[in-house]
Design a protein around this motif. Structure first.
Motif, PDB file in Angstrom:
ATOM      1  N   SER A 103      46.001  59.917  -0.360  1.00 54.48           N
ATOM      2  CA  SER A 103      44.887  59.908   0.580  1.00 54.48           C
ATOM      3  C   SER A 103      45.190  60.897   1.706  1.00 54.48           C
ATOM      4  CB  SER A 103      44.681  58.499   1.147  1.00 54.48           C
ATOM      5  OG  SER A 103      45.838  58.081   1.864  1.00 54.48           O
ATOM      6  N   ARG A 108      47.809  55.917   1.104  1.00 57.63           N
ATOM      7  CA  ARG A 108      47.379  55.384  -0.180  1.00 57.63           C
ATOM      8  C   ARG A 108      47.664  56.406  -1.278  1.00 57.63           C
ATOM      9  NH1 ARG A 108      41.475  52.508   1.135  1.00 57.63           N
ATOM     10  NH2 ARG A 108      42.345  50.687   2.215  1.00 57.63           N
ATOM     11  N   PHE A 150      41.771  62.129  -3.893  1.00 55.76           N
ATOM     12  CA  PHE A 150      41.135  61.455  -2.774  1.00 55.76           C
ATOM     13  C   PHE A 150      40.122  62.401  -2.136  1.00 55.76           C
ATOM     14  CE2 PHE A 150      44.110  57.923  -2.717  1.00 55.76           C
ATOM     15  CZ  PHE A 150      43.335  56.905  -2.163  1.00 55.76           C
ATOM     16  N   ASP A 153      38.332  60.775   3.047  1.00 59.49           N
ATOM     17  CA  ASP A 153      38.900  59.621   3.742  1.00 59.49           C
ATOM     18  C   ASP A 153      39.633  58.743   2.733  1.00 59.49           C
ATOM     19  OD1 ASP A 153      36.998  57.557   2.593  1.00 59.49           O
ATOM     20  OD2 ASP A 153      35.561  58.843   3.638  1.00 59.49           O
ATOM     21  N   GLY A 154      40.271  57.705   3.228  1.00 65.92           N
ATOM     22  CA  GLY A 154      41.077  56.845   2.374  1.00 65.92           C
ATOM     23  C   GLY A 154      40.294  55.893   1.499  1.00 65.92           C
ATOM     24  N   ASN A 155      38.970  55.881   1.597  1.00 61.38           N
ATOM     25  CA  ASN A 155      38.139  54.981   0.797  1.00 61.38           C
ATOM     26  C   ASN A 155      37.311  55.706  -0.261  1.00 61.38           C
ATOM     27  OD1 ASN A 155      38.841  52.504   2.132  1.00 61.38           O
ATOM     28  ND2 ASN A 155      37.602  53.202   3.881  1.00 61.38           N
TER      29      ASN A 155
END
Length: 665
Positions: A103, A108, A150, A153-155
Motif C-alpha cells: 500500500s 498493508r 495498490f 490509498d490503502g483501501n
C-alpha cells in the motif's frame, strides 16, 4: 524497486535475493539475504522503507524493514502466517507478473494466487495488515485476478483480471477491499501494456484493436483510478500490438517502445502531445514491466531488468536533427565532425559527451546534397575536413572552427544505366593535399589553395587490368608522392607516382587473388587487406628475401556500414565489427586483445587508437561514445560500490581481473 529507484530487491533464477540501496552520495550498498529457501516475486514499497518476497517452498510471504543507515540493511524477517500463495504462473516465477504489492504507506500488503490465464483462479485475494499480521480475504466476487497493485490509498486495489466461462474476457478494475466492490477501468485489455504509477493514482492499460480482419492497432489509455476518468489515449500506429509500458511516480507520463531504439513519452494530461525519444534497442531479455519510469519529462530514465543486471537508460529527446552520414571523431573522441539535417546540408562540430553542445556549424547551399553513404574526410593533424556536394564539389573547412578554406570541382563521377551517380572517392594524401578519384580519373590537389598539383591521371591508361569495367581503389602509399591502387578481385598492389602518372613496377606487391583493398600499416612492412568477401587479413609484405604472406585473419565478415578499423603504433591494427573489438599486431601474430559485447554493435567511427568508439544500435538510433578504458571503468565501479568486488561478483565477470580493483578507503 522503490518509486524513486533508490531501493532495489533482485532475485536470481536460483532464488537468491539481494537488496541494493543507492546512497545520497551516489554510492551503492548491497546485502545478500541469508535465506534457507529460494524466493520469488520481490517487491519494494513506494518509499523504499520495506521489502517483501514469497518463499517458493511453502508459499509464505515475508517482509522486512529497510534500514539504509544501519550496519545491516534489513531488519529481521516477518513471515505472514495464513494466506500462503501456493499457485503462481511462469511469468510470476520469472518476475514479469506482479502478484504482490505494498500500500502507499507500506502498512498493508496484497497478494494473489493464480494458475494462469488459461484457467483463471477462483482463489481469493489476500490483504495483510503488517502492523498486526492480520489477514483479510476479499469477497468471492473478486476473482480471476492475474496481477495486483495498490491504488492511491490503502483501501483500493488495481487488478488485472481474466474472467468468464465460455469466453474469457480480460480487463483492469479497481477494487474496494472493504466491500469487495469492483469498478471496471478498462475492458478488453491485452496481456502486455498494463502499468500502475508509483503513487497508485493512474493505471495504463492497452487494447489490441482490430482495424480490419488482418491487422490490429495498439491503443493505450491512461485512467485515473479514483473515478475511472480516461485522462489520455495513445496509439502505437497501424499494424502494431500492445507492448510493456513504464509509468512515472505521479502517473503524469508513461513510455512505450515505438520501434527499435525509438521510444515515445506520452503525457497523460488531456490534449498534451506525445514526444519521440531515442533510447536503447532492447533485446528479448530486457524487461521494463513492473519497473518505474524515473527522471524528468525532459530527461526521462528507462529502467530495465536483464539476465544479470538492472540498468537505467537515459532517453534523449529526438529533435529530428539526425546524423546524415558517418561522422569522424576528433582528438580523444570527445568531439566529432558530422554532416546533419534531413538533406545533409549542415556540417557541425559537436561534443560526444556531457551536454553534447554544438561547437561550430556551417550550412551548405548545394543544389544536390551529398549521398548519405558519402563519407567526410579529416586530415591526420585534424586541422582540415573535406566534404562533397553537388556530386563533385569539394569544400575544405578548417577545424574546429569550420571556416571555409577552399572549394574546387573535380571530374564528374560516372553515372550508371539508372542515372545514379557513383560516389566520389577522396582522401587526404598528407595534411595539406587531397587525392580525388572520380571513376577512373585521379586528381591531386592542394587542399588549402584548391589547385591541382599535377596533371589528372586516367587509370585506364596504365593498363593495370584486362577487365572491361574494373573497380579501382586508391589509397595512401608509404613512398612519398605515390598512391597505392588495387583492382577489385586481382592480387596486385600497384604504386603510382602522382607527378608522372606512371607505375613503379619495382614497388608492386602481389597478395591474395581475392584482394579488394590494401592499407599500409604505420610500419609499412605490413598491410591490412579487405577481400572481396568482406573479410579482413593482415599481411607481411617486406620481409628480407621473403614473399608476402598472410600473418593474421581472416576476420569477419564485415557488417555493412557498421564497422570501423584503424591503425595503432608500429604494426598495430584494430577492427570493431559486430559484437567485438579486436586489437592485433602484424609483427606478433599471437597477440590478441579482445573486447566482447553481449550483442552486435553498430560501429561508426573511432579515435584514440581504437580506445574511443562511436556506436549506434544496429537498427539505427542514438549515437553514443564508448571508451575502452579499464581505469575509467575502475573509477566508476569504485565510486558506485565504494568497495572491491566480492568473489561471487568476480565469478560473473571475465577472467584476468586484477587482484585489487578498488583500494581500501
Amino acid at each position: 524497486m522503490s518509486a524513486d529507484g533508490a531501493v532495489t530487491l533482485a532475485t536470481t533464477e536460483g532464488g537468491r535475493a539481494t537488496v541494493f540501496i543507492r546512497t545520497a552520495k551516489g554510492g551503492v550498498r548491497q546485502e545478500q539475504l541469508a535465506l534457507a529457501a529460494n524466493v520469488l516475486s520481490p517487491v519494494v514499497s513506494q518509499d523504499g522503507k520495506r521489502i517483501a518476497y514469497l518463499r517458493e517452498a511453502d508459499g509464505v510471504v515475508v517482509w522486512h524493514d529497510v534500514t539504509p543507515s544501519g550496519k545491516q540493511l534489513l531488519g529481521p524477517p516477518h513471515p505472514l502466517r495464513g494466506g500462503e500463495i501456493t499457485h503462481f504462473t511462469f511469468s510470476a516465477l520469472e518476475g514479469s507478473s506482479k502478484i504482490m504489492g505494498f500500500s502507499p504507506d507500506a502498512r498493508r500488503l496484497v497478494g494473489v494466487s493464480s494458475k494462469g490465464a488459461g484457467a483463471p483462479t477462483q482463489e481469493a485475494v489476500r490483504v495483510w495488515d503488517l502492523d498486526t499480521g492480520g489477514l483479510r480475504i476479499l469477497p468471492q466476487q473478486v476473482t480471476g485476478v492475474q496481477e495486483v497493485w495498490f491504488g492511491p490509498d490503502g483501501n483500493t486495489l488495481v487488478a488485472a483480471r481474466i474472467v468468464g466461462e465460455a469466453k474469457l474476457e480480460s480487463s483492469v478494475a479497481s477494487v474496494d477491499i472493504r466491500t469487495g466492490t469492483l469498478r471496471e477501468l478498462a475492458k478488453g485489455t491485452a496481456w502486455s501494456g498494463t502499468a500502475v504509477s508509483g503513487d497508485g493514482s493512474v493505471v495504463i492499460a492497452c487494447q489490441d484493436k482490430l482495424t480490419n480482419p488482418e491487422t490490429k492497432e495498439a491503443r493505450y489509455q491512461a485512467v485515473r483510478v479514483a473515478d475511472g476518468q480516461v485522462l489520455s489515449t495513445f496509439s502505437r500506429g497501424a499494424d502494431s500490438s500492445c507492448t510493456d509500458a513504464t509509468v512515472d511516480r505521479a502517473g503524469e507520463h508513461f513510455a512505450v517502445e515505438a520501434r527499435g531504439s525509438d521510444w515515445t513519452l506520452v503525457d497523460t494530461r488531456q490534449g498534451a502531445k506525445a514526444q519521440p525519444f531515442l533510447g536503447p534497442d532492447l533485446d528479448y531479455s530486457a524487461v521494463i514491466a513492473g519497473l518505474p519510469l524515473l527522471g524528468t519529462s525532459s530527461e526521462p530514465t528507462l529502467v530495465t531488468r536483464g539476465k544479470n543486471a538492472v540498468t537505467g537508460w537515459g532517453l534523449a529527446e529526438d529533435d529530428g536533427v539526425a546524423a546524415y552520414s558517418p561522422p569522424a571523431l576528433l582528438g580523444d573522441g570527445s568531439t566529432m565532425v558530422v554532416r546533419m539535417g534531413e538533406k545533409g546540408d549542415t556540417l557541425r562540430v559537436v561534443e560526444t559527451e556531457g551536454e553534447e553542445r554544438v561547437l561550430a556549424s556551417v550550412h551548405n547551399d548545394a543544389g544536390t546534397p551529398p549521398d548519405a553513404k558519402q563519407q567526410i574526410q579529416v586530415n591526420k593533424a585534424q586541422t582540415l575536413v573535406a566534404d562533397v556536394s553537388d556530386r563533385n564539389r569539394i569544400t575544405v573547412h578548417e577545424l574546429p572552427s569550420l571556416r571555409r578554406v577552399a572549394e574546387f570541382t573535380t571530374a564528374q563521377p560516372p553515372v550508371d544505366k539508372n542515372g545514379k551517380s557513383a560516389l566520389l572517392q577522396f582522401i587526404f594524401h598528407d595534411d595539406d593535399q587531397l587525392v580525388t578519384v572520380s571513376g577512373t580519373h585521379v586528381e591531386h590537389w592542394d587542399a588549402r589553395a584548391g589547385r591541382r598539383l599535377s596533371e589528372p591521371l586516367d587509370l585506364r591508361d596504365l593498363r593495370l587490368t584486362t577487365k572491361d569495367k574494373p573497380d579501382y581503389f586508391v589509397g595512401r602509399h608509404p613512398e612519398p608522392g605515390y598512391v597505392s591502387v588495387t583492382v577489385g578481385g586481382e592480387p596486385e598492389v600497384h604504386a603510382i607516382d602522382l607527378k608522372t602518372g606512371k607505375e613503379n613496377k619495382g614497388l608492386r606487391i602481389r597478395l591474395g587473388d581475392d584482394l579488394n583493398v590494401a592499407v599500409f600499416l604505420t610500419d609499412p612492412r605490413y598491410v591490412a587487406v579487405m577481400t572481396k568477401g568482406g573479410m579482413v587479413e593482415l599481411w607481411s609484405v617486406r620481409g628480407p628475401g621473403q614473399a608476402p604472406k598472410r600473418v593474421a585473419g581472416p576476420l569477419g565478415p564485415l557488417k555493412e556500414d557498421r564497422w570501423a578499423a584503424g591503425l595503432t603504433r608500429g604494426a598495430g591494427f584494430f577492427l570493431a565489427n559486430k559484437s567485438s573489438v579486436r586489437f592485433l599486431k602484424a609483427d606478433d601474430p599471437g597477440y590478441r586483445e579482445t573486447y566482447e559485447f553481449a550483442s552486435d554493435q553498430g560501429f561508426l567511427a573511432t579515435a584514440n587508437g581504437g580506445k574511443a568508439l562511436l556506436r549506434a544500435p544496429v537498427s539505427g538510433g542514438r549515437l553514443s561514445l564508448l571508451r575502452l578504458d579499464p581505469s575509467l571503468w575502475k573509477r566508476h565501479l569504485c565510486a558506485v560500490l565504494g568497495r572491491d568486488l566480492t568473489d561471487d561478483e568476480r565469478d560473473g565477470l571475465p577472467n584476468g581481473l586484477p587482484a585489487e580493483i578498488c583500494p581500501p578507503r
